[in-house]
Design a protein around this motif. Structure first.
Motif, mmCIF file in Angstrom:
data_model
loop_
_atom_site.group_PDB
_atom_site.id
_atom_site.type_symbol
_atom_site.label_atom_id
_atom_site.label_comp_id
_atom_site.label_asym_id
_atom_site.label_seq_id
_atom_site.Cartn_x
_atom_site.Cartn_y
_atom_site.Cartn_z
ATOM 1 N N PRO A 91 0.791 -1.223 0.000
ATOM 2 C CA PRO A 91 0.000 0.000 0.000
ATOM 3 C C PRO A 91 0.834 1.290 0.000
ATOM 4 C CG PRO A 91 -0.081 -1.035 2.157
ATOM 5 C CD PRO A 91 0.659 -1.968 1.246
ATOM 6 N N GLU A 92 2.047 1.218 0.461
ATOM 7 C CA GLU A 92 2.909 2.392 0.539
ATOM 8 C C GLU A 92 4.294 2.037 0.019
ATOM 9 O OE1 GLU A 92 1.854 5.351 1.531
ATOM 10 O OE2 GLU A 92 -0.128 4.631 2.145
ATOM 11 N N GLY A 93 5.056 3.058 -0.333
ATOM 12 C CA GLY A 93 6.422 2.820 -0.776
ATOM 13 C C GLY A 93 7.044 4.091 -1.301
ATOM 14 N N HIS A 94 8.340 4.049 -1.461
ATOM 15 C CA HIS A 94 9.092 5.168 -2.007
ATOM 16 C C HIS A 94 8.591 5.453 -3.426
ATOM 17 C CE1 HIS A 94 12.374 7.821 -2.845
ATOM 18 N NE2 HIS A 94 12.956 6.992 -3.693
ATOM 19 N N ALA A 95 8.173 6.670 -3.683
ATOM 20 C CA ALA A 95 7.518 7.018 -4.952
ATOM 21 C C ALA A 95 8.387 6.693 -6.161
ATOM 22 C CB ALA A 95 7.125 8.490 -4.956
ATOM 23 N N ALA A 96 9.668 7.013 -6.101
ATOM 24 C CA ALA A 96 10.546 6.744 -7.246
ATOM 25 C C ALA A 96 10.674 5.239 -7.488
ATOM 26 C CB ALA A 96 11.915 7.376 -7.025
ATOM 27 N N PHE A 97 10.733 4.451 -6.431
ATOM 28 C CA PHE A 97 10.799 2.998 -6.576
ATOM 29 C C PHE A 97 9.509 2.468 -7.195
ATOM 30 C CE2 PHE A 97 9.814 -1.242 -4.893
ATOM 31 C CZ PHE A 97 10.867 -1.945 -5.447
ATOM 32 N N GLN A 98 8.376 2.966 -6.728
ATOM 33 C CA GLN A 98 7.092 2.536 -7.284
ATOM 34 C C GLN A 98 7.033 2.839 -8.785
ATOM 35 O OE1 GLN A 98 3.490 3.524 -5.062
ATOM 36 N NE2 GLN A 98 4.793 4.017 -3.310
ATOM 37 N N ASP A 99 7.482 4.018 -9.157
ATOM 38 C CA ASP A 99 7.500 4.388 -10.578
ATOM 39 C C ASP A 99 8.381 3.439 -11.375
ATOM 40 O OD1 ASP A 99 5.805 6.513 -10.045
ATOM 41 O OD2 ASP A 99 7.426 8.011 -10.042
ATOM 42 N N TRP A 100 9.541 3.094 -10.828
ATOM 43 C CA TRP A 100 10.461 2.177 -11.503
ATOM 44 C C TRP A 100 9.825 0.811 -11.711
ATOM 45 C CZ3 TRP A 100 12.892 -2.317 -9.617
ATOM 46 C CH2 TRP A 100 13.862 -2.860 -10.478
ATOM 47 N N VAL A 101 9.176 0.277 -10.693
ATOM 48 C CA VAL A 101 8.505 -1.023 -10.824
ATOM 49 C C VAL A 101 7.446 -0.965 -11.905
ATOM 50 C CG1 VAL A 101 7.039 -2.735 -9.669
ATOM 51 C CG2 VAL A 101 8.992 -1.757 -8.453
ATOM 52 N N ARG A 102 6.663 0.092 -11.909
ATOM 53 C CA ARG A 102 5.613 0.235 -12.937
ATOM 54 C C ARG A 102 6.219 0.320 -14.341
ATOM 55 N NH1 ARG A 102 3.792 4.131 -9.219
ATOM 56 N NH2 ARG A 102 2.255 3.217 -7.817
ATOM 57 N N GLU A 103 7.308 1.061 -14.483
ATOM 58 C CA GLU A 103 7.974 1.183 -15.789
ATOM 59 C C GLU A 103 8.503 -0.180 -16.265
ATOM 60 O OE1 GLU A 103 11.072 4.087 -15.389
ATOM 61 O OE2 GLU A 103 9.644 5.690 -14.911
ATOM 62 N N GLN A 104 9.093 -0.941 -15.365
ATOM 63 C CA GLN A 104 9.701 -2.218 -15.731
ATOM 64 C C GLN A 104 8.663 -3.274 -16.081
ATOM 65 O OE1 GLN A 104 13.041 -2.315 -16.215
ATOM 66 N NE2 GLN A 104 12.759 -0.165 -15.719
ATOM 67 N N THR A 105 7.456 -3.121 -15.584
ATOM 68 C CA THR A 105 6.425 -4.132 -15.807
ATOM 69 C C THR A 105 5.304 -3.636 -16.729
ATOM 70 O OG1 THR A 105 5.276 -3.458 -13.782
ATOM 71 C CG2 THR A 105 6.869 -5.280 -13.605
ATOM 72 N N ALA A 106 5.505 -2.488 -17.346
ATOM 73 C CA ALA A 106 4.493 -1.966 -18.273
ATOM 74 C C ALA A 106 4.392 -2.916 -19.456
ATOM 75 C CB ALA A 106 4.860 -0.562 -18.723
ATOM 76 N N SER A 107 3.174 -3.261 -19.809
ATOM 77 C CA SER A 107 3.008 -4.217 -20.921
ATOM 78 C C SER A 107 2.938 -3.503 -22.252
ATOM 79 C CB SER A 107 1.777 -5.078 -20.703
ATOM 80 O OG SER A 107 0.658 -4.285 -20.422
#
Length: 107
Positions: A91-107
């Motif tokens: 539910p929470e996390g470092h914003a830049a890390f969250q963005d990185w995860v989303r970028e790496q897993t974008a389909s």
């Protein structure tokens, strides 16, 4: 699962080679941003007998939108008859890390 849209998933396999192969597959396919591998020892009951075996734990960082594909990929390649595969929302996390995860897993 809701919140940040990120999940942590967990499974385990028997050998380092199996763990590395599964981790590489998930990252290469964009189903996981990162997979951490850790040697562990598991105690469990299987077919009525208590077992104790070394295993390799995979901590998989991904998104809720990739969960169905991630689950299918893990189950398709998993060597166990009944693999443990669980996920929980982050539910929470470092914003830049969250963005990185989303970028790496974008389909």
């Amino acid at each position: 699962m809701s919140g940040s849209g990120l999940i942590a998933a967990l499974t385990s396999v028997s050998t380092r080679e199996q763990a590395e192969a599964l981790a590489h597959h998930l990252v290469e396919q964009g189903l996981a941003a990162c997979v951490q591998l850790q040697a562990i020892e598991s105690v469990y009951r299987w077919q009525g007998v208590v077992q104790q075996e070394p295993e390799w734990r995979l901590l998989i960082k991904s998104t809720t939108t990739r969960w169905a594909e991630l689950q299918a990929a893990v189950l398709a390649q998993h060597p166990y008859e009944l693999p443990a595969l669980v996920a929980w929302p982050l539910p929470e996390g470092h914003a830049a890390f969250q963005d990185w995860v989303r970028e790496q897993t974008a389909s």
